[in-house]
Design a protein around this motif. Sequence first.
Motif, PDB file in Angstrom:
ATOM      1  N   GLU A  98      -1.438 -19.906 -39.758  1.00  0.00           N
ATOM      2  CA  GLU A  98      -1.074 -20.817 -38.475  1.00  0.00           C
ATOM      3  C   GLU A  98       0.173 -20.911 -38.146  1.00  0.00           C
ATOM      4  O   GLU A  98       1.060 -21.340 -39.134  1.00  0.00           O
ATOM      5  N   ILE A  99       0.579 -21.184 -36.970  1.00  0.00           N
ATOM      6  CA  ILE A  99       2.119 -21.365 -36.709  1.00  0.00           C
ATOM      7  C   ILE A  99       2.154 -22.761 -36.864  1.00  0.00           C
ATOM      8  O   ILE A  99       1.854 -23.528 -36.093  1.00  0.00           O
ATOM      9  N   ILE A 100       3.177 -23.052 -37.520  1.00  0.00           N
ATOM     10  CA  ILE A 100       3.709 -24.605 -37.929  1.00  0.00           C
ATOM     11  C   ILE A 100       4.874 -24.981 -36.819  1.00  0.00           C
ATOM     12  O   ILE A 100       4.799 -25.995 -36.419  1.00  0.00           O
ATOM     13  N   HIS A 101       5.804 -24.304 -37.130  1.00  0.00           N
ATOM     14  CA  HIS A 101       6.870 -24.065 -36.229  1.00  0.00           C
ATOM     15  C   HIS A 101       7.524 -23.002 -35.582  1.00  0.00           C
ATOM     16  O   HIS A 101       7.286 -22.000 -36.288  1.00  0.00           O
ATOM     17  N   ALA A 102       8.041 -23.184 -34.261  1.00  0.00           N
ATOM     18  CA  ALA A 102       8.216 -21.983 -33.713  1.00  0.00           C
ATOM     19  C   ALA A 102       9.412 -22.402 -32.631  1.00  0.00           C
ATOM     20  O   ALA A 102       9.735 -23.390 -32.269  1.00  0.00           O
ATOM     21  N   ASN A 103      10.501 -21.443 -32.708  1.00  0.00           N
ATOM     22  CA  ASN A 103      11.771 -21.766 -31.556  1.00  0.00           C
ATOM     23  C   ASN A 103      11.312 -21.427 -30.337  1.00  0.00           C
ATOM     24  O   ASN A 103      10.210 -20.943 -29.901  1.00  0.00           O
ATOM     25  N   SER A 104      12.299 -21.700 -29.499  1.00  0.00           N
ATOM     26  CA  SER A 104      12.026 -21.767 -27.888  1.00  0.00           C
ATOM     27  C   SER A 104      11.931 -20.066 -27.629  1.00  0.00           C
ATOM     28  O   SER A 104      11.319 -19.758 -26.667  1.00  0.00           O
ATOM     29  N   ALA A 105      12.619 -19.471 -28.257  1.00  0.00           N
ATOM     30  CA  ALA A 105      12.696 -17.862 -28.085  1.00  0.00           C
ATOM     31  C   ALA A 105      11.410 -17.447 -28.416  1.00  0.00           C
ATOM     32  O   ALA A 105      10.802 -16.327 -27.700  1.00  0.00           O
ATOM     33  N   TYR A 106      10.690 -18.036 -29.376  1.00  0.00           N
ATOM     34  CA  TYR A 106       9.604 -17.335 -29.920  1.00  0.00           C
ATOM     35  C   TYR A 106       8.299 -17.755 -28.857  1.00  0.00           C
ATOM     36  O   TYR A 106       7.535 -16.899 -28.263  1.00  0.00           O
ATOM     37  N   PHE A 107       8.358 -19.032 -28.356  1.00  0.00           N
ATOM     38  CA  PHE A 107       7.496 -19.498 -27.322  1.00  0.00           C
ATOM     39  C   PHE A 107       7.753 -18.658 -26.131  1.00  0.00           C
ATOM     40  O   PHE A 107       6.557 -18.172 -25.460  1.00  0.00           O
ATOM     41  N   LEU A 111       9.101 -15.569 -25.765  1.00  0.00           N
ATOM     42  CA  LEU A 111       8.598 -14.276 -25.959  1.00  0.00           C
ATOM     43  C   LEU A 111       7.155 -14.021 -25.815  1.00  0.00           C
ATOM     44  O   LEU A 111       6.607 -13.044 -25.176  1.00  0.00           O
ATOM     45  N   TYR A 112       6.443 -15.043 -26.458  1.00  0.00           N
ATOM     46  CA  TYR A 112       4.782 -14.798 -26.368  1.00  0.00           C
ATOM     47  C   TYR A 112       4.267 -15.789 -25.339  1.00  0.00           C
ATOM     48  O   TYR A 112       2.809 -15.928 -25.290  1.00  0.00           O
ATOM     49  N   ASN A 113       5.034 -16.376 -24.553  1.00  0.00           N
ATOM     50  CA  ASN A 113       4.460 -16.981 -23.774  1.00  0.00           C
ATOM     51  C   ASN A 113       3.273 -18.337 -23.973  1.00  0.00           C
ATOM     52  O   ASN A 113       2.388 -18.407 -23.553  1.00  0.00           O
ATOM     53  N   ILE A 114       3.917 -18.986 -25.137  1.00  0.00           N
ATOM     54  CA  ILE A 114       3.046 -20.004 -25.788  1.00  0.00           C
ATOM     55  C   ILE A 114       3.087 -21.314 -25.088  1.00  0.00           C
ATOM     56  O   ILE A 114       4.028 -21.954 -24.734  1.00  0.00           O
ATOM     57  N   ASN A 115       1.878 -21.795 -24.484  1.00  0.00           N
ATOM     58  CA  ASN A 115       1.795 -23.248 -23.950  1.00  0.00           C
ATOM     59  C   ASN A 115       2.755 -23.476 -22.937  1.00  0.00           C
ATOM     60  O   ASN A 115       3.249 -24.456 -22.938  1.00  0.00           O
ATOM     61  N   GLN A 116       2.939 -22.463 -21.999  1.00  0.00           N
ATOM     62  CA  GLN A 116       3.680 -22.675 -21.039  1.00  0.00           C
ATOM     63  C   GLN A 116       3.868 -24.198 -20.143  1.00  0.00           C
ATOM     64  O   GLN A 116       4.738 -24.783 -20.092  1.00  0.00           O
ATOM     65  N   PRO A 117       2.424 -24.436 -19.744  1.00  0.00           N
ATOM     66  CA  PRO A 117       2.226 -25.600 -18.966  1.00  0.00           C
ATOM     67  C   PRO A 117       2.532 -26.841 -19.880  1.00  0.00           C
ATOM     68  O   PRO A 117       3.237 -27.714 -19.369  1.00  0.00           O
ATOM     69  N   CYS A 118       2.372 -26.771 -21.167  1.00  0.00           N
ATOM     70  CA  CYS A 118       2.978 -27.873 -21.986  1.00  0.00           C
ATOM     71  C   CYS A 118       4.402 -28.184 -22.219  1.00  0.00           C
ATOM     72  O   CYS A 118       4.903 -28.998 -22.091  1.00  0.00           O
ATOM     73  N   ARG A 119       4.860 -27.009 -22.369  1.00  0.00           N
ATOM     74  CA  ARG A 119       6.461 -26.974 -22.229  1.00  0.00           C
ATOM     75  C   ARG A 119       7.076 -27.344 -21.132  1.00  0.00           C
ATOM     76  O   ARG A 119       7.973 -27.981 -21.082  1.00  0.00           O
ATOM     77  N   GLU A 120       6.606 -26.896 -19.996  1.00  0.00           N
ATOM     78  CA  GLU A 120       7.271 -27.128 -18.543  1.00  0.00           C
ATOM     79  C   GLU A 120       6.955 -28.520 -18.284  1.00  0.00           C
ATOM     80  O   GLU A 120       7.658 -29.257 -17.556  1.00  0.00           O
ATOM     81  N   SER A 121       6.127 -29.400 -18.981  1.00  0.00           N
ATOM     82  CA  SER A 121       5.606 -30.803 -18.709  1.00  0.00           C
ATOM     83  C   SER A 121       6.809 -31.616 -19.493  1.00  0.00           C
ATOM     84  O   SER A 121       6.674 -32.927 -19.508  1.00  0.00           O
ATOM     85  N   GLY A 122       7.686 -31.008 -20.090  1.00  0.00           N
ATOM     86  CA  GLY A 122       8.844 -31.766 -21.074  1.00  0.00           C
ATOM     87  C   GLY A 122       8.462 -31.921 -22.524  1.00  0.00           C
ATOM     88  O   GLY A 122       9.297 -32.621 -23.177  1.00  0.00           O
ATOM     89  N   HIS A 123       7.377 -31.397 -23.116  1.00  0.00           N
ATOM     90  CA  HIS A 123       7.091 -31.795 -24.581  1.00  0.00           C
ATOM     91  C   HIS A 123       7.859 -30.708 -25.414  1.00  0.00           C
ATOM     92  O   HIS A 123       8.110 -29.567 -24.932  1.00  0.00           O
ATOM     93  N   ASN A 164       8.423 -28.360 -28.790  1.00  0.00           N
ATOM     94  CA  ASN A 164       7.525 -27.094 -29.145  1.00  0.00           C
ATOM     95  C   ASN A 164       6.697 -27.798 -30.246  1.00  0.00           C
ATOM     96  O   ASN A 164       5.556 -27.122 -30.258  1.00  0.00           O
ATOM     97  N   ASP A 165       6.988 -28.743 -31.067  1.00  0.00           N
ATOM     98  CA  ASP A 165       6.075 -29.137 -31.863  1.00  0.00           C
ATOM     99  C   ASP A 165       5.183 -29.646 -31.508  1.00  0.00           C
ATOM    100  O   ASP A 165       3.885 -29.558 -31.803  1.00  0.00           O
ATOM    101  N   GLN A 166       5.366 -30.575 -30.452  1.00  0.00           N
ATOM    102  CA  GLN A 166       3.910 -31.414 -29.628  1.00  0.00           C
ATOM    103  C   GLN A 166       3.426 -30.407 -28.891  1.00  0.00           C
ATOM    104  O   GLN A 166       1.884 -30.488 -28.901  1.00  0.00           O
ATOM    105  N   CYS A 167       3.768 -29.264 -28.569  1.00  0.00           N
ATOM    106  CA  CYS A 167       2.787 -28.313 -27.896  1.00  0.00           C
ATOM    107  C   CYS A 167       2.132 -27.603 -29.023  1.00  0.00           C
ATOM    108  O   CYS A 167       0.843 -27.290 -28.726  1.00  0.00           O
ATOM    109  N   LEU A 168       2.642 -27.298 -30.130  1.00  0.00           N
ATOM    110  CA  LEU A 168       1.937 -26.712 -31.382  1.00  0.00           C
ATOM    111  C   LEU A 168       0.712 -27.257 -31.613  1.00  0.00           C
ATOM    112  O   LEU A 168      -0.468 -27.085 -32.242  1.00  0.00           O
TER     113      LEU A 168
END
Length: 82
Positions: free
Chosen positions: A29-38, A40-52, A54-58
């Motif tokens: 399970e991904i516990i922590h990821a940096n912005s570059a990882y997010f 690259l793999y387009n993880i939780n884009q809507p969550c991140r765009e709302s200002g949350h 990386n940890d909150q989105c995970l």
Amino acid sequence: MVKKPPVFNLQGIVDTYNDPAVIISKNFEIIHANSAYFDLYNINQPCRESGHSNDQCLLNKKHYCYEVSHRYSRSCDKEGES
């Protein structure tokens, strides 16, 4: 007196890398990821765009490294990778 182990800010450490970086648990399970990882793999884009963060989105949904990076439904070793 019992000494407490040091507390590390793992997200802060991962965020220091410019290249994609991730910290995973024993069960992949991904516990922590940096912005570059997010990015690259387009993880939780809507969550991140709302200002949350990386940890909150995970926390919103579990992500596993094999699903994100390889699009597998099970761990890489079970898919024949070693």
